[in-house]
Design a protein around this motif. Structure first.
Motif, PDB file in Angstrom:
ATOM      1  N   MET A  64      35.987  38.099  33.139  1.00 36.94           N
ATOM      2  CA  MET A  64      35.569  38.163  31.741  1.00 36.94           C
ATOM      3  C   MET A  64      36.780  38.070  30.805  1.00 36.94           C
ATOM      4  O   MET A  64      36.787  37.312  29.870  1.00 36.94           O
ATOM      5  N   PHE A 107      39.843  32.761  29.157  1.00 35.97           N
ATOM      6  CA  PHE A 107      38.630  32.266  29.806  1.00 35.97           C
ATOM      7  C   PHE A 107      37.724  31.511  28.834  1.00 35.97           C
ATOM      8  O   PHE A 107      36.563  31.247  29.131  1.00 35.97           O
ATOM      9  N   LEU A 111      44.216  48.652  35.052  1.00 34.99           N
ATOM     10  CA  LEU A 111      44.061  48.583  36.509  1.00 34.99           C
ATOM     11  C   LEU A 111      42.595  48.772  36.923  1.00 34.99           C
ATOM     12  O   LEU A 111      42.095  48.073  37.812  1.00 34.99           O
ATOM     13  N   PHE A 112      41.915  49.707  36.265  1.00 34.67           N
ATOM     14  CA  PHE A 112      40.492  49.907  36.580  1.00 34.67           C
ATOM     15  C   PHE A 112      39.673  48.672  36.176  1.00 34.67           C
ATOM     16  O   PHE A 112      38.799  48.234  36.916  1.00 34.67           O
ATOM     17  N   ASN A 150      40.697  45.651  35.979  1.00 28.60           N
ATOM     18  CA  ASN A 150      41.013  44.589  36.935  1.00 28.60           C
ATOM     19  C   ASN A 150      40.254  44.810  38.237  1.00 28.60           C
ATOM     20  O   ASN A 150      39.720  43.865  38.826  1.00 28.60           O
ATOM     21  N   TYR A 151      40.188  46.068  38.661  1.00 25.38           N
ATOM     22  CA  TYR A 151      39.502  46.374  39.912  1.00 25.38           C
ATOM     23  C   TYR A 151      38.017  46.031  39.822  1.00 25.38           C
ATOM     24  O   TYR A 151      37.429  45.510  40.774  1.00 25.38           O
ATOM     25  N   GLU A 178      36.821  43.771  38.024  1.00 25.66           N
ATOM     26  CA  GLU A 178      36.756  42.346  37.662  1.00 25.66           C
ATOM     27  C   GLU A 178      36.309  42.095  36.229  1.00 25.66           C
ATOM     28  O   GLU A 178      35.660  41.096  35.923  1.00 25.66           O
ATOM     29  N   ASP A 189      41.262  39.828  34.315  1.00 25.92           N
ATOM     30  CA  ASP A 189      42.114  39.254  35.359  1.00 25.92           C
ATOM     31  C   ASP A 189      43.569  39.502  34.960  1.00 25.92           C
ATOM     32  O   ASP A 189      44.102  38.824  34.080  1.00 25.92           O
ATOM     33  N   SER A 209      46.244  38.798  36.320  1.00 23.14           N
ATOM     34  CA  SER A 209      47.199  37.706  36.539  1.00 23.14           C
ATOM     35  C   SER A 209      47.282  36.790  35.321  1.00 23.14           C
ATOM     36  O   SER A 209      48.201  35.995  35.199  1.00 23.14           O
ATOM     37  N   LEU A 237      43.724  55.394  41.656  1.00 18.55           N
ATOM     38  CA  LEU A 237      44.370  54.081  41.491  1.00 18.55           C
ATOM     39  C   LEU A 237      45.372  53.809  42.605  1.00 18.55           C
ATOM     40  O   LEU A 237      45.506  52.673  43.075  1.00 18.55           O
ATOM     41  N   LYS A 268      43.759  44.694  44.440  1.00 12.22           N
ATOM     42  CA  LYS A 268      42.724  43.697  44.167  1.00 12.22           C
ATOM     43  C   LYS A 268      43.297  42.300  44.310  1.00 12.22           C
ATOM     44  O   LYS A 268      44.387  42.015  43.834  1.00 12.22           O
ATOM     45  N   ILE A 295      44.176  38.878  43.450  1.00 14.29           N
ATOM     46  CA  ILE A 295      44.321  38.242  42.149  1.00 14.29           C
ATOM     47  C   ILE A 295      43.712  36.855  42.181  1.00 14.29           C
ATOM     48  O   ILE A 295      44.018  36.048  43.049  1.00 14.29           O
ATOM     49  N   ARG A 296      42.836  36.620  41.243  1.00 17.08           N
ATOM     50  CA  ARG A 296      42.165  35.326  41.181  1.00 17.08           C
ATOM     51  C   ARG A 296      43.048  34.341  40.422  1.00 17.08           C
ATOM     52  O   ARG A 296      43.358  34.544  39.258  1.00 17.08           O
ATOM     53  N   LYS A 353      52.960  31.016  32.383  1.00 17.82           N
ATOM     54  CA  LYS A 353      51.962  31.217  31.358  1.00 17.82           C
ATOM     55  C   LYS A 353      52.497  30.780  30.025  1.00 17.82           C
ATOM     56  O   LYS A 353      53.687  30.800  29.790  1.00 17.82           O
TER      57      LYS A 353
END
Lengths: 196, 206
Positions: A1, A7, A68-69, A71-72, A74, A77, A79, B19, B25, B27-28, B198
């Motif tokens: 998202m 996105f 972090l949460f 990201n976990y 989803e 993102d 990255s 955490l 996770k 990474i996409r 980026k």
């Protein structure tokens, strides 16, 4: 998202508008928290008021754990989040200059704009100084260019540099924050109160 | 210490422990399917052979020609100044600094467009930008510049200009009308690319 702009959920203009709205909210909250007072801001260096330290530590802990949460689950993102390029010598020099400016002027750049917005003359002078400093830096940049670009580390995070997991770093950061809160509260009680 | 601070501290540390325990996770990094579809519908991934020739003739150092054919085919003949990144090595980390950057325009080519298109799609899915496909590949390049016919008198000025350009390109390559048999220009193997994954965003502080 998220990030929304990466996105395509928000276009470039939408991103700028969102930044504008968040900026106003950020300034409003800074002002409400008393960050428009240079005495309160400088209090962290003299030991009579650690609210700045507490607020920014809280913001950092909340932001780090929250990201972090998210990201976990989803919802974001990580990255795709922009990470500043890291130049250690320039970062240290910049930190020292920023710290000196903070002690002398009683503001950091964001809070000075916040205070100038409610009509504080010292903050207006501070903002004027920032603008003059930016112009001088820009005009004399060729002189600093080599130092500025020295020892580049790229778009690197602290956890990548240290080689540890993000979650473990955040846990340590939370513990450090709690210790700092506890110690600063003890110092505040011992140092004479300053009225402002 | 007040009770409420103790409670908040315990909650914060508990969240921190969660955490720390949670598995990292994945990474996409790949482009999402719907975005990929949009990219495939967009013809801008193709670069015409005329545009590629322009890069070569002008010796534009911001255009990197990337031959995705096999090393044997590359050794036999390729475009001047082209790199060879074989299709089966396109995802090799050794070439990432070339393929994943936003300074140079990468132009992928093969004999036709099959391998270059597949390479482009793989790179796109990895989220790499700045990669293009030479439309029609080397076959089209050779055909275009070797078989250019003199236009009819009734043709437009643009057609004559295009003929002049293509004729000039042919002269540039051969001086006579044939494409040379080997690389006359050394590949730009020594390029230095600052990695920039980026895009630069505005950054702020407190």
């Amino acid at each position: 998202m998220g990030p929304l702009t990466e996105f395509g959920i928000l276009n470039h203009e939408g991103g700028i508008l969102a930044a504008f709205i968040i900026g106003i909210a950020f300034g409003f909250i800074l002002e409400q928290a008393g960050f428009s007072s240079s005495r309160k801001m400088a209090g962290v260096f003299y030991g009579y008021d650690f609210v700045v330290l507490k607020v920014f530590f809280t913001a950092a802990v909340t932001g780090a754990a929250g990201l972090l949460f998210l990201n976990y689950f989803e919802l974001i993102d990580l990255s795709q989040i922009y990470v500043n390029r890291f130049f250690p010598p320039a970062a240290i020099a910049g930190g020292v200059i920023m710290g000196l400016g903070f002690i002398i002027g009683g503001f950091c750049p964001g809070t000075s704009v916040c205070a100038a917005a409610i009509g504080k003359i010292d903050a207006m002078a501070f903002v004027g100084g920032i603008i003059i400093g930016i112009i001088i830096f820009a005009e004399t940049f060729p002189l600093f260019k080599n130092f500025f670009n020295m020892n580049p580390k790229g778009n690197i995070k602290l956890t990548e540099l240290l080689g540890i997991k993000d979650g473990i770093f955040v846990l340590f950061f939370i513990i450090i924050a709690i210790v700092v809160f506890f110690v600063s509260s003890k110092i505040e009680k011992k140092v004479k109160k300053v009225e402002y | 210490m007040r009770k409420k601070y103790i409670i908040v501290s315990v909650i914060a540390i508990s969240l921190g422990i969660i955490l720390a325990i949670l598995p990292a996770k994945k990474i996409r990094t790949e482009v999402r399917p719907n975005q990929m579809l949009m990219e495939l519908l967009d013809e801008t991934r193709y670069m015409s052979v005329d545009k590629v020739a322009e890069y070569i003739v002008e010796q534009n150092r911001f255009g990197l020609l990337i031959d995705v054919r096999t090393p044997e085919e590359y050794a036999e003949w390729s475009l001047p100044g082209a790199f060879n990144i074989p299709f089966d090595s396109i995802l090799s980390p050794n070439y990432e600094y070339i393929l994943n950057q936003d300074i140079y325009t990468n132009i992928l080519f093969s004999n036709g467009t099959t391998y270059s298109s597949q390479a482009w799609m793989l790179l796109k899915r990895k989220g790499y930008t700045n990669n293009y496909i030479m439309k029609g590949g080397l076959n089209n390049f050779i055909t275009t510049f070797l078989t250019t016919q003199y236009p009819l008198e009734s043709e437009s000025n643009e057609t004559f200009d295009l003929y002049q350009f293509r004729n000039g390109v042919r002269q540039y390559f051969t001086g006579s009308g044939e494409i040379p048999a080997s690389n006359e220009q050394e590949p730009k193997n020594e390029i230095i690319i600052k990695k920039n994954k980026k895009k630069e965003d505005d950054v702020g502080g407190c």
